[in-house]
Scaffold this active site. Structure first.
Site, PDB file in Angstrom:
ATOM      1  N   HIS A 326      -3.145  73.420  31.276  1.00  0.00           N
ATOM      2  CA  HIS A 326      -2.602  73.571  30.011  1.00  0.00           C
ATOM      3  C   HIS A 326      -3.201  72.579  28.967  1.00  0.00           C
ATOM      4  CE1 HIS A 326       0.572  75.444  27.652  1.00  0.00           C
ATOM      5  NE2 HIS A 326       0.574  74.155  27.161  1.00  0.00           N
ATOM      6  N   ALA A 327      -3.585  72.854  27.816  1.00  0.00           N
ATOM      7  CA  ALA A 327      -4.266  71.794  27.307  1.00  0.00           C
ATOM      8  C   ALA A 327      -3.263  70.607  26.886  1.00  0.00           C
ATOM      9  CB  ALA A 327      -4.846  72.186  25.953  1.00  0.00           C
ATOM     10  N   HIS A 356      -6.117  71.464  17.312  1.00  0.00           N
ATOM     11  CA  HIS A 356      -4.801  71.233  17.724  1.00  0.00           C
ATOM     12  C   HIS A 356      -4.720  69.882  18.438  1.00  0.00           C
ATOM     13  CE1 HIS A 356      -0.599  72.129  18.144  1.00  0.00           C
ATOM     14  NE2 HIS A 356      -0.418  71.337  19.095  1.00  0.00           N
ATOM     15  N   GLU A 357      -5.460  69.778  19.576  1.00  0.00           N
ATOM     16  CA  GLU A 357      -5.410  68.901  20.359  1.00  0.00           C
ATOM     17  C   GLU A 357      -5.875  67.224  19.798  1.00  0.00           C
ATOM     18  OE1 GLU A 357      -3.155  71.003  22.893  1.00  0.00           O
ATOM     19  OE2 GLU A 357      -3.501  68.828  22.482  1.00  0.00           O
ATOM     20  N   HIS A 360      -3.385  65.759  17.326  1.00  0.00           N
ATOM     21  CA  HIS A 360      -2.402  64.790  18.027  1.00  0.00           C
ATOM     22  C   HIS A 360      -3.234  63.380  18.198  1.00  0.00           C
ATOM     23  CE1 HIS A 360       0.940  67.646  18.941  1.00  0.00           C
ATOM     24  NE2 HIS A 360      -0.095  68.056  19.964  1.00  0.00           N
ATOM     25  N   GLU A 384       2.890  68.330  15.493  1.00  0.00           N
ATOM     26  CA  GLU A 384       2.209  69.845  16.167  1.00  0.00           C
ATOM     27  C   GLU A 384       1.640  70.398  14.983  1.00  0.00           C
ATOM     28  OE1 GLU A 384       3.466  68.976  19.799  1.00  0.00           O
ATOM     29  OE2 GLU A 384       1.871  70.367  19.010  1.00  0.00           O
ATOM     30  N   HIS A 486       6.454  75.295  29.179  1.00  0.00           N
ATOM     31  CA  HIS A 486       6.984  74.461  28.405  1.00  0.00           C
ATOM     32  C   HIS A 486       8.365  74.232  29.360  1.00  0.00           C
ATOM     33  CE1 HIS A 486       3.915  74.919  25.685  1.00  0.00           C
ATOM     34  NE2 HIS A 486       4.234  73.943  25.065  1.00  0.00           N
ATOM     35  N   TYR A 496       7.221  73.617  17.623  1.00  0.00           N
ATOM     36  CA  TYR A 496       5.920  74.640  17.078  1.00  0.00           C
ATOM     37  C   TYR A 496       6.553  75.409  16.098  1.00  0.00           C
ATOM     38  CZ  TYR A 496       4.122  72.701  21.369  1.00  0.00           C
ATOM     39  OH  TYR A 496       3.472  71.962  22.398  1.00  0.00           O
TER      40      TYR A 496
END
Ligand SMILES: CC(=O)N[C@@H](CC(=O)O)C(=O)NC[C@H](CC1(C(=O)N[C@@H](Cc2ccc(O)cc2)C(=O)O)CCCC1)C(=O)O
Ligand SMILES: [Zn+2]
Length: 623
Positions: A326-327, A356-357, A360, A384, A486, A496
């Site tokens: 999971h990324a 997306h990552e 962060h 997010e 999650h 999210y």
């Protein structure tokens, strides 16, 4: 239980408090680094030893936090500056680490590791012995297959493998999390999770947002239901009912992008799917990350540092190691070590996930010099939203064409609708799922949903908000929620839903800063340092101020609202309403609908048929 309210008789010397905060900051970086490093080692090489080491490091960090909490409580904060009070309170309200009894904390930490390992190593097998990982095996089946039974097998096997077995652990996890919440002066863990938003009406705020957005979702649902009906037929799809959950191209029906070929309004227009081009041009995961990094730096944002490129895990290892696929993005709290771990597949979805990552990591780097308690998003939804905001520009056909990821684009209303359809299948389809995931858990934590109703209440919410049903009847032996990362990974989810709303507010503001004037869905802020500056000025704040201040710094508004999202999709809303009208499709799912038995119409194996025939003739001879 020591009450968490700061003592009124305590040390009222603010200079002493500030010295304490400085000492805390130095030690926290050392302790958190050790915890994150051990967790990284486990996540990128799942072994019993690494799991134990990760549990030990997590306990050590919790004990550090607990000790510092006790010291922070000794201060009488009367007359202290807002900043000193804010920092002290972030050291006092620390979550699970405040659990009084060490054995409870140890049990919870072990339970979390066990649940995460079960999910991350889950590999259901077929009778012929072939076993399937979630990433990439089952993910590929779910996104590529249009065979009702094959999709059903993948959907059901994953839930049997990692869902039902987690049920008992989860019930105990809930009890321990609530003990932790009470140690933070919260009635239950849902209340503790909501407290991070520093408002007293988060449930009403999110419900109001969902009420505004549900007509858009219901119109998309009715349109997609028609398209699925054309593929699977009336045996499986009731045009006035909910849709079976396993045929959306995604294990959790949370993104419908894989149905684009069924849903595209004008199929004869150039494709907006970059997956074939990524493959055709020989893109590697590293190359995909470099393209993303270049977009960030084009805005004047901070580039991924040397360490990032040396230490990240950008693809699934092929040396037999088990990893958490999971990324995720990682802040090592030493102001220089930031990483991403992703089992990158060469697909459009993974290209978006990379942004997306990286969003962060950009946030981590922008606030890396703040005191440790401020190294968080203004609220979790902000963290997010960062990467996704940039993706809204990157995903435009104009941008993808300009970086060679689309061979041709046409710039007319029909092409626009094709693009908006692809964006809606990703963003609009997600909204009810993003909303219900914590509605479900808030009710478990506050006791509304007892263990005896874990399955019943899950599928009630899935029907009420998503208009989907399981392809096969579920019982309280199942525990489908644990088939979603999650839930066993103890990661909240309303962040999210909030991100999917505010990212359009941010996009609107950054587009204005970039001087873009056309329709919002065509905006691309690429190379706009004005937009980049507006964004980074907010990111630098971390969680040092309440989120309405951060929201105001970017958008001028102090509230989360769905206006920007709705105006972004307006042309598609008009199209969907007209299409549904034309087809006589009514948004919503008024009829209930017993799921067609997935074995319905399945061809009986010849061997079984032979046995039945023999039996039949034997019996016929006797009577
Ligand atoms: C050490 C650590 O845990 N770090 C945190 C970051 C932090 O807190 O600092 C972190 O990396 N969390 C992982 C998580 C991964 C993803 C995810 O889980 N996404 C949701 C919802 C969604 C779906 C589509 C989409 O476009 C955007 C979101 C899902 O897939 O259901 C996987 C794909 C994208 C993001 C993440 O990055 O949020
Ligand atoms: Zn994220």
């Amino acid at each position: 239980m020591t009450m968490s309210t700061p003592s009124v008789m305590g040390n009222n010397n603010e200079t002493a408090a500030i010295m304490f905060l400085d000492e805390y900051n130095e030690q926290a970086m050392v302790e958190y680094y050790k915890d994150v490093a051990a967790s990284w080692t486990y996540n990128t090489n799942i072994t019993d030893y690494n799991q134990e080491q990760s549990v030990a490091a997590s306990l050590a960090a919790s004990n550090f936090e607990n000790g510092m909490r006790t010291r922070a409580l000794e201060f009488n904060q009367t007359g202290f500056s807002e900043n000193t009070k804010r920092l002290l309170n972030k050291i006092i309200y620390i979550g699970d680490a405040a659990i009084e009894r060490q054995e409870d904390l140890v049990e919870l930490t072990n339970l979390l590791a066990q649940m995460e390992t079960r999910y991350s190593t889950g590999k259901p097998c077929k009778e012929d012995g072939t076993c399937y990982s979630l990433e990439p095996d089952l993910t590929r089946i779910m996104s590529e297959s249009r065979d009702y039974q094959e999709l059903y097998w993948a959907w059901d096997a994953w839930r049997d493998e990692v869902g039902a077995p987690a049920r008992q652990d989860y019930a105990r996890y809930v009890e321990l999390k609530n003990i932790g919440a009470q140690a933070n002066d919260q009635p239950d863990n849902g209340a503790y999770w909501r407290s991070w938003y520093e408002v007293d009406n988060l449930e009403e705020m999110t419900e109001e947002l969902y009420t505004q957005l549900s007509p858009l979702y219901n119109n998309l649902h009715a349109y997609v239901r028609r398209k699925l009906y054309e593929v699977y037929g009336g045996d499986y799809i009731n045009l006035r009912g909910p849709i079976p959950a396993h045929i959306f191209g995604n294990m959790w029906a949370q993104s419908w992008l894989q149905l684009l070929d069924l849903c595209i309004p004008y199929p004869n227009k150039p494709s907006v799917d970059i997956t074939p081009v990524l493959i055709e041009k020989g893109y590697t995961p590293l190359r995909m990350f470099e393209v993303s990094d270049e977009f960030f730096t084009s805005l004047g944002l901070i580039a991924m540092p040397e360490e990032f490129w040396n230490e990240s895990m950008l693809e699934k290892p092929n040396d037999g190691r088990e990893v958490v696929c999971h990324a995720s993005a990682w802040d090592f709290y030493n102001q220089k070590d930031f990483r991403i771990k992703q089992c990158t597949d060469i697909t459009q979805t993974d290209f978006i996930t990379i942004h997306h990552e990286m969003g962060h990591v950009e946030y981590y780097m922008q606030y890396k010099d703040l005191p440790v308690p401020y190294r968080r998003g203004a609220n979790p939804g902000f963290h997010e939203a960062v990467g996704d905001v940039l993706s809204l520009s990157v995903s435009t056909p104009k941008h993808l064409h300009s970086i060679g990821l689309l061979n041709e684009v046409s710039n007319d209303e029909e092409a626009d609708l094709n693009f908006l359809m692809s964006m809606a299948l990703d963003k609009i389809s997600f909204l009810p799922f993003g909303y219900l995931m914590d509605q479900y858990r808030w009710r478990i934590f506050d006791g509304t949903t007892p263990e005896s109703k874990y399955t019943e209440d899950w599928w009630k919410l899935r029907l009420q908000y998503q208009g989907i049903i399981p392809p096969v009847t579920r019982t309280e032996e199942d525990f489908d929620p644990a088939a979603k990362f999650h839930i066993p990974a103890d990661v909240p989810y309303i962040r999210y839903f909030i991100s999917f709303v505010i990212q359009f507010q941010f996009h609107d503001a950054l587009c204005k800063a970039a001087g873009q004037t056309g329709p919002l869905h065509k905006c691309d802020i690429y190379r706009s340092t004005e937009a980049g500056t507006l964004l980074s000025n907010m990111l630098k704040k971390g969680s040092s101020e309440t989120w309405p201040n951060a929201m105001e710094a970017i958008t001028g508004s102090r509230t989360m609202n769905a206006t920007a999202l709705i105006s972004y999709f307006q042309p598609l809303i008009t199209y969907l309403e007209a299409e549904n009208e034309r087809n006589g499709d009514v948004p919503g799912w008024p009829e209930s609908y017993t799921p067609a038995d997935p074995n319905f119409g399945v061809t009986v194996q010849p061997s079984t048929a032979a046995i039945f025939l023999c039996l039949f003739f034997i019996l016929a001879r006797i009577f």
